[in-house]
Design a protein around this motif. Structure first.
Motif, PDB file in Angstrom:
ATOM      1  N   LYS A 131       0.712  -1.243  -0.189  1.00 66.75           N
ATOM      2  CA  LYS A 131       0.082   0.004  -0.043  1.00 66.75           C
ATOM      3  C   LYS A 131       0.876   1.150  -0.100  1.00 66.75           C
ATOM      4  O   LYS A 131       1.981   1.149   0.520  1.00 66.75           O
ATOM      5  CB  LYS A 131      -0.775  -0.050   1.144  1.00 66.75           C
ATOM      6  N   LYS A 132       0.263   2.352  -0.555  1.00 68.86           N
ATOM      7  CA  LYS A 132       1.029   3.609  -0.667  1.00 68.86           C
ATOM      8  C   LYS A 132       0.123   4.741  -0.043  1.00 68.86           C
ATOM      9  O   LYS A 132      -1.257   4.566   0.195  1.00 68.86           O
ATOM     10  CB  LYS A 132       1.066   3.916  -2.165  1.00 68.86           C
ATOM     11  N   ASP A 133       0.742   5.742   0.352  1.00 67.51           N
ATOM     12  CA  ASP A 133       0.260   6.692   1.201  1.00 67.51           C
ATOM     13  C   ASP A 133      -0.355   7.658   0.087  1.00 67.51           C
ATOM     14  O   ASP A 133      -0.261   7.514  -1.087  1.00 67.51           O
ATOM     15  CB  ASP A 133       0.943   7.500   2.289  1.00 67.51           C
TER      16      ASP A 133
ATOM     17  N   ASN B  99       0.624  10.464  -0.979  1.00 65.29           N
ATOM     18  CA  ASN B  99       1.713  11.012  -1.862  1.00 65.29           C
ATOM     19  C   ASN B  99       2.483   9.934  -2.405  1.00 65.29           C
ATOM     20  O   ASN B  99       3.533  10.176  -3.259  1.00 65.29           O
ATOM     21  CB  ASN B  99       2.860  11.486  -0.784  1.00 65.29           C
ATOM     22  N   GLY B 100       2.001   8.742  -2.713  1.00 63.66           N
ATOM     23  CA  GLY B 100       2.513   7.642  -3.565  1.00 63.66           C
ATOM     24  C   GLY B 100       3.763   7.117  -2.978  1.00 63.66           C
ATOM     25  O   GLY B 100       4.363   6.166  -3.728  1.00 63.66           O
ATOM     26  N   LEU B 101       4.002   7.385  -1.606  1.00 62.14           N
ATOM     27  CA  LEU B 101       5.164   6.434  -0.786  1.00 62.14           C
ATOM     28  C   LEU B 101       4.613   5.174  -0.035  1.00 62.14           C
ATOM     29  O   LEU B 101       3.430   5.217   0.234  1.00 62.14           O
ATOM     30  CB  LEU B 101       5.657   7.403   0.296  1.00 62.14           C
ATOM     31  N   TYR B 102       5.534   4.170  -0.223  1.00 63.12           N
ATOM     32  CA  TYR B 102       5.112   3.072   0.296  1.00 63.12           C
ATOM     33  C   TYR B 102       4.752   3.129   1.757  1.00 63.12           C
ATOM     34  O   TYR B 102       5.616   3.790   2.456  1.00 63.12           O
ATOM     35  CB  TYR B 102       5.953   1.793   0.100  1.00 63.12           C
ATOM     36  N   ILE B 103       3.693   2.293   2.445  1.00 63.16           N
ATOM     37  CA  ILE B 103       3.651   2.566   4.063  1.00 63.16           C
ATOM     38  C   ILE B 103       4.518   1.244   4.574  1.00 63.16           C
ATOM     39  O   ILE B 103       4.154   0.284   4.131  1.00 63.16           O
ATOM     40  CB  ILE B 103       1.907   2.295   4.254  1.00 63.16           C
ATOM     41  N   LYS B 104       5.335   1.523   5.455  1.00 64.42           N
ATOM     42  CA  LYS B 104       6.026   0.446   5.843  1.00 64.42           C
ATOM     43  C   LYS B 104       5.356  -0.485   6.754  1.00 64.42           C
ATOM     44  O   LYS B 104       4.448   0.185   7.812  1.00 64.42           O
ATOM     45  CB  LYS B 104       7.206   1.165   6.830  1.00 64.42           C
ATOM     46  N   GLY B 105       5.430  -1.752   6.518  1.00 60.60           N
ATOM     47  CA  GLY B 105       4.677  -2.696   7.561  1.00 60.60           C
ATOM     48  C   GLY B 105       3.146  -2.992   7.414  1.00 60.60           C
ATOM     49  O   GLY B 105       2.556  -3.666   8.124  1.00 60.60           O
ATOM     50  N   ASP B 106       2.657  -2.370   6.378  1.00 58.87           N
ATOM     51  CA  ASP B 106       1.189  -2.579   6.026  1.00 58.87           C
ATOM     52  C   ASP B 106       1.191  -3.771   5.183  1.00 58.87           C
ATOM     53  O   ASP B 106       1.507  -3.527   3.940  1.00 58.87           O
ATOM     54  CB  ASP B 106       0.618  -1.168   5.667  1.00 58.87           C
ATOM     55  N   GLU B 107       0.614  -4.680   5.538  1.00 58.74           N
ATOM     56  CA  GLU B 107       0.704  -6.037   4.659  1.00 58.74           C
ATOM     57  C   GLU B 107      -0.874  -6.092   4.091  1.00 58.74           C
ATOM     58  O   GLU B 107      -0.981  -7.291   3.538  1.00 58.74           O
ATOM     59  CB  GLU B 107       0.972  -7.163   5.658  1.00 58.74           C
ATOM     60  N   SER B 108      -1.653  -5.350   4.267  1.00 54.10           N
ATOM     61  CA  SER B 108      -3.037  -5.401   3.627  1.00 54.10           C
ATOM     62  C   SER B 108      -3.136  -5.068   2.247  1.00 54.10           C
ATOM     63  O   SER B 108      -2.463  -4.653   1.449  1.00 54.10           O
ATOM     64  CB  SER B 108      -4.031  -4.674   4.289  1.00 54.10           C
TER      65      SER B 108
END
Length: 176
Positions: free
Chosen positions: A163-165, A167-176
């Protein structure tokens, strides 16, 4: 996943919770081989990369490209050129290893054929890579997709992008 030329990577979850990064040189090179014309042949090659010792994450960093001795038709590709083997040998000297295969389809959004599934199952059974997984990329004319073969349970699943926030940055630790 939309095909875009940009200096970035795309992150996907591995079955064990780690991440695989598909680096931009792969996506940039595949975009050169898309089957956009009515007579454009299917293309493909090997994927190389490595597993990070400390994190267990995987980086897919480059691909071999079709050679003149490969068999290429509109709906079929077979690696026959010795270039692919030389490519793997040179990569191994740089500590980058065979990690899977890629090819194109003339569809906008690629769907694996029965031939793809049979080939992937055989590949999962007989091949070894630089990690616990083998990777299969198919690129259509508008989108590409990644499948992961797991050597531990002999299953092949479609990879899910991290998943990205906003701003298009990957969200650390979000495995959904």
């Amino acid at each position: 996943m939309e095909i875009k030329k940009e200096n970035s990577c795309v992150k996907f979850w591995l079955p064990n919770g780690n991440v695989v990064d598909v680096l931009s040189p792969i996506l940039d090179e595949i975009s050169n081989w898309l089957q956009v014309g009515c007579s454009s042949p299917e293309s493909g090659g090997y994927i190389i990369g490595y597993q990070h010792k400390d994190t267990g994450n995987v980086s897919l960093e480059n691909i071999s490209i079709p050679g003149s001795n490969d068999i290429k038709t509109r709906i079929f590709f077979n690696m026959r050129d010795t270039f692919h083997t030389v490519f793997l040998k040179k990569a191994k000297k740089r500590k980058s290893y065979y990690m899977g295969v890629w090819h194109t389809h003339p569809q906008e959004v690629p769907i694996p054929s029965c031939i793809d599934w049979a080939d992937w199952c055989e590949t999962l059974r007989v091949d070894k890579t630089g990690c616990s997984y083998i990777f299969f990329i198919i690129s259509g004319t508008k989108e590409w997709r990644l499948w992961i073969g797991d050597f531990h349970n002999n299953k092949i699943i479609e990879a899910q992008e991290c998943k990205k926030d906003s701003n298009g940055l990957y969200i650390k630790g979000d495995e959904s």
